[in-house]
Design a protein around this motif. Structure first.
Motif, mmCIF file in Angstrom:
data_model
loop_
_atom_site.group_PDB
_atom_site.id
_atom_site.type_symbol
_atom_site.label_atom_id
_atom_site.label_comp_id
_atom_site.label_asym_id
_atom_site.label_seq_id
_atom_site.Cartn_x
_atom_site.Cartn_y
_atom_site.Cartn_z
ATOM 1 N N ALA A 118 -3.516 10.590 7.964
ATOM 2 C CA ALA A 118 -4.632 9.631 7.905
ATOM 3 C C ALA A 118 -5.930 10.344 7.531
ATOM 4 C CB ALA A 118 -4.776 8.928 9.253
ATOM 5 N N LEU A 119 -6.147 11.544 8.108
ATOM 6 C CA LEU A 119 -7.368 12.303 7.800
ATOM 7 C C LEU A 119 -7.363 12.749 6.336
ATOM 8 C CD1 LEU A 119 -7.704 14.434 11.073
ATOM 9 C CD2 LEU A 119 -9.233 12.621 10.288
ATOM 10 N N LYS A 120 -6.165 13.095 5.844
ATOM 11 C CA LYS A 120 -6.061 13.591 4.464
ATOM 12 C C LYS A 120 -6.260 12.452 3.454
ATOM 13 C CE LYS A 120 -2.847 16.060 1.444
ATOM 14 N NZ LYS A 120 -2.217 15.016 0.652
ATOM 15 N N GLU A 121 -5.589 11.313 3.700
ATOM 16 C CA GLU A 121 -5.593 10.231 2.703
ATOM 17 C C GLU A 121 -6.788 9.289 2.827
ATOM 18 O OE1 GLU A 121 -3.511 9.936 0.202
ATOM 19 O OE2 GLU A 121 -2.219 11.604 0.771
ATOM 20 N N GLY A 122 -7.421 9.267 3.988
ATOM 21 C CA GLY A 122 -8.589 8.405 4.165
ATOM 22 C C GLY A 122 -8.235 7.052 4.752
ATOM 23 N N PRO A 123 -9.271 6.347 5.297
ATOM 24 C CA PRO A 123 -9.018 5.110 6.051
ATOM 25 C C PRO A 123 -8.520 3.949 5.185
ATOM 26 C CG PRO A 123 -11.360 5.471 5.750
ATOM 27 C CD PRO A 123 -10.685 6.696 5.247
ATOM 28 N N PHE A 124 -8.669 4.076 3.873
ATOM 29 C CA PHE A 124 -8.223 2.991 2.993
ATOM 30 C C PHE A 124 -6.697 2.983 2.853
ATOM 31 C CE2 PHE A 124 -8.925 0.354 -0.907
ATOM 32 C CZ PHE A 124 -9.715 -0.572 -0.267
ATOM 33 N N PHE A 125 -6.093 4.131 3.200
ATOM 34 C CA PHE A 125 -4.632 4.249 3.098
ATOM 35 C C PHE A 125 -3.979 4.154 4.474
ATOM 36 C CE2 PHE A 125 -0.727 6.812 2.966
ATOM 37 C CZ PHE A 125 -0.068 6.193 1.922
ATOM 38 N N LEU A 126 -4.463 4.946 5.412
ATOM 39 C CA LEU A 126 -3.869 4.947 6.761
ATOM 40 C C LEU A 126 -4.987 5.189 7.773
ATOM 41 C CD1 LEU A 126 -0.982 4.885 8.073
ATOM 42 C CD2 LEU A 126 -1.079 7.369 8.094
ATOM 43 N N ARG A 136 10.924 -0.525 -4.753
ATOM 44 C CA ARG A 136 10.836 0.331 -3.566
ATOM 45 C C ARG A 136 10.482 -0.478 -2.320
ATOM 46 N NH1 ARG A 136 7.332 5.554 -4.149
ATOM 47 N NH2 ARG A 136 5.993 4.086 -5.258
ATOM 48 N N GLY A 137 9.586 -1.448 -2.483
ATOM 49 C CA GLY A 137 9.193 -2.291 -1.363
ATOM 50 C C GLY A 137 10.374 -3.095 -0.838
ATOM 51 N N LYS A 138 11.134 -3.681 -1.786
ATOM 52 C CA LYS A 138 12.296 -4.490 -1.378
ATOM 53 C C LYS A 138 13.350 -3.608 -0.708
ATOM 54 C CE LYS A 138 12.528 -6.656 -5.492
ATOM 55 N NZ LYS A 138 13.135 -7.497 -6.529
ATOM 56 N N LEU A 139 13.539 -2.413 -1.309
ATOM 57 C CA LEU A 139 14.522 -1.495 -0.714
ATOM 58 C C LEU A 139 14.103 -1.092 0.697
ATOM 59 C CD1 LEU A 139 15.523 0.926 -3.612
ATOM 60 C CD2 LEU A 139 16.917 -0.794 -2.505
ATOM 61 N N PHE A 140 12.799 -0.874 0.889
ATOM 62 C CA PHE A 140 12.315 -0.477 2.213
ATOM 63 C C PHE A 140 12.692 -1.545 3.251
ATOM 64 C CE2 PHE A 140 9.218 -0.518 5.623
ATOM 65 C CZ PHE A 140 9.211 0.806 6.022
ATOM 66 N N ILE A 141 12.471 -2.815 2.889
ATOM 67 C CA ILE A 141 12.791 -3.897 3.840
ATOM 68 C C ILE A 141 14.295 -3.944 4.108
ATOM 69 C CG2 ILE A 141 12.789 -6.403 4.163
ATOM 70 C CD1 ILE A 141 10.116 -6.528 2.948
ATOM 71 N N ILE A 171 0.844 -1.206 0.000
ATOM 72 C CA ILE A 171 0.000 0.000 0.000
ATOM 73 C C ILE A 171 0.878 1.255 0.000
ATOM 74 C CG2 ILE A 171 -1.761 1.299 1.278
ATOM 75 C CD1 ILE A 171 -2.597 -1.344 2.592
ATOM 76 N N TYR A 172 1.954 1.207 0.750
ATOM 77 C CA TYR A 172 2.745 2.429 0.972
ATOM 78 C C TYR A 172 3.940 2.566 0.019
ATOM 79 C CZ TYR A 172 -0.105 2.179 5.094
ATOM 80 O OH TYR A 172 -1.182 2.079 5.924
ATOM 81 N N VAL A 173 4.620 1.472 -0.240
ATOM 82 C CA VAL A 173 5.836 1.597 -1.063
ATOM 83 C C VAL A 173 5.825 0.698 -2.293
ATOM 84 C CG1 VAL A 173 7.468 2.469 0.663
ATOM 85 C CG2 VAL A 173 6.980 0.041 0.590
#
Lengths: 255, 277
Positions: free
Chosen positions: B45-53, A122-127, A115-117
């Motif tokens: 979290a408030l900006k991006e919404g609950p689906f993200f954070l 990027r995901g592998k680098l993050f880990i 979801i984030y990276v």
């Protein structure tokens, strides 16, 4: 006396390896353990896979990610480590966070990292970065703190600029610890990249092992695992040599 | 001749006040930084919404109760049982083996090349092989915990015993102690701090091993985390993750506190020995 002790050491090590190979051979040839390939089969597969690039290509991919992650972690870790090593205030604030992050099982975040990276590079680098950055921070800070205050005092009494004190006294003095941190981080980077390649995005050597395992191709699986051990050994050996080379002046000073 | 003396305890009082002030400053800084991190989390979290954070209040009021009402805590407790079994096996094998390595040079040369080779091998790379050998059941997860944690108690125990055998050789010789008595009365108690350090390091890594194993075969807490992540039930995910992290830190800190006590007692004994000697 010393020669005898050395001979005993060699005999014990050789006997251990002989026993290991003997047990492996007996188990493989007994037929009761079909998942254990014979020694000759494993070695043949290892050599063939190295020669035809079957292992070297994924290893290159794996090492690239590990190296890039280590580089990012080194820059980040040394900067933060210097800040916490020099400033008591920052150390008191950041140390609990760094210690907690170091003890945290990073793998718990894998299911949502995408979801984030993302799941790709990027995901592998993050880990990889999270696996190694904290050990670099802790070692750099410890190295800076253990620099002889007398030397710093002397440099200041010679009216050196602050930058020059850092460049000529503090950073060289902290170098052994910094390099130790980098060496430990190298091992952790290889660990991290394999965790990422097995659990986040099946690729590189992780892909090789997963495919060999899921198709029950045990000679390839054992050869691949042996290759990972050899690769980790070579990487750590090279880093250890570089560390020793970089610290030659320190050994000379000690003598 | 009369002299004016400073009131007894004035200096310690000033020192105590200074220390309290300094501690206050440290905690103010910490609260400011940690508070800033939490505020940044909440705003994002408030900006991006609950689906993200998820927001912090969603984690606290939706996620944490769900952990206890929807059976997650029970699943987590089962994972902890596997962790405990793995750790007991690991310590039961690694500590005596470490003692043997510390006592015998031959055992050292016999075992350590394998232990070192095993240590430099990324443990995750062994998972596909381990699955073929022990399957995907409980034995797999226990085995992975043992694999992850084994090296640290082994090496620390060996180092402690080796160091203390050399350190107390003269003392035990002068007391004419037999081999087992020397080991039982001198070497093992003196090596305890080293063993505890190994236990602590192994514990931290074992939690990592437990999670990696469960993610790999998608069972227990690992499976829960995968499902919660895939369904984007992020408040529950973060609450469960927080529980794993807090438990990992709490266990490590507990052993570290015991380790500090042990080291302090050890140092006190050394000081007493020195003053009496």
């Amino acid at each position: 006396m010393r020669r005898r002790a050395k001979a005993v050491d060699v005999v014990a090590t050789v006997a251990a390896f002989a026993l290991f190979l003997g047990v492996w051979h007996v188990l493989a040839s007994s037929g009761s353990y079909p998942f254990i390939p014979s020694i000759s089969q494993t070695l043949t597969t290892l050599v063939t896979e190295i020669a035809n690039g079957g292992l070297l290509r994924p290893a290159g991919e794996t090492l690239q990610v590990a190296g890039l992650g280590l580089l990012i972690a080194a820059v980040l870790g040394i900067v933060v480590g210097v800040v916490t090593g020099v400033s008591r205030a920052w150390s008191q604030v950041l140390d609990p966070l760094v210690n907690a992050a170091y003890s945290t099982p990073i793998a718990v975040m894998i299911p949502i990292l995408g979801i984030y990276v993302g799941l790709e590079l990027r995901g592998k680098l993050f880990i990889v970065v999270t696996f190694c950055v904290f050990v670099i921070i802790m070692n750099t800070a410890a190295g800076i703190r253990q620099v002889d205050p007398g030397l710093v005092e002397m440099a200041r009494s010679l009216e050196m600029s602050r930058w020059k004190v850092y460049r000529t006294v503090i950073l060289p003095g902290a170098m052994p610890q910094v390099l130790t941190g980098l060496r430990i981080a190298t091992g952790r980077a290889v660990q991290g990249v394999l965790v990422a390649e097995l659990l986040l995005n099946v690729s590189g050597l992780g892909y090789y092992l997963v495919i060999a395992g899921s198709s029950f191709d045990t000679p390839r699986l054992v050869a691949g695992t042996l290759f990972v051990t050899l690769l980790a050994f070579v990487v750590l050996f090279v880093v250890g040599r570089l560390e020793r080379r970089a610290l030659r002046w320190k050994a000379f000073e000690a003598r | 001749m009369s002299t004016v003396e400073a009131p007894v305890g004035a200096a310690p009082l000033r020192l105590r006040a200074f220390r309290q002030r300094r501690r206050g400053v440290v905690w103010t800084r910490r609260v400011l930084l940690y508070g800033a991190i939490l505020v940044a989390w909440q705003l994002l979290a408030l900006k991006e919404g609950p689906f993200f954070l998820p927001t912090l209040d969603a984690i606290a009021f939706d996620g944490v109760p769900a952990v206890f009402t929807q059976g997650y805590a029970g699943t987590f407790a089962e994972s902890l049982q596997q962790l405990a079994i793995g750790l007991v096996i690991c310590y039961a094998v690694a500590i005596p083996l470490g003692m043997l390595i510390g006592l015998s040079r031959i055992a050292d040369r016999f075992v350590m090349p394998f232990a070192d080779a095993f240590f430099i091998t990324p443990t995750a790379a062994l998972l596909p092989l381990v699955i073929l050998v022990v399957g995907t059941g409980l034995s797999f997860r226990v085995f992975v915990v043992v694999l992850f944690a084994f090296y640290y108690p082994l090496v620390n125990t060996a180092a402690g015993v080796r160091y203390n055998v050399a350190k107390y050789r003269e003392l035990s010789d002068s007391l004419c102690l037999s081999g087992p008595a020397k080991l039982w009365k001198i070497v093992l108690p003196a090596s305890a701090p080293y063993v505890v350090v190994g236990v602590r390091l192994g514990l931290g890594i074992a939690v990592q091993g437990m999670i990696v194993a469960e993610l790999w075969v998608a069972v227990g807490t690992g499976s829960l985390l995968i499902n919660l992540g895939a369904q984007r039930r992020l408040p529950e995910f973060f609450a469960l993750t927080g529980m794993v992290i807090v438990l990992s830190l709490a266990l490590t800190e507990l052993v570290r506190a015991y380790e500090r006590r042990l080291f302090a007692r050890h140092q006190l004994e050394v000081r007493l020995d020195a003053t009496q000697g």
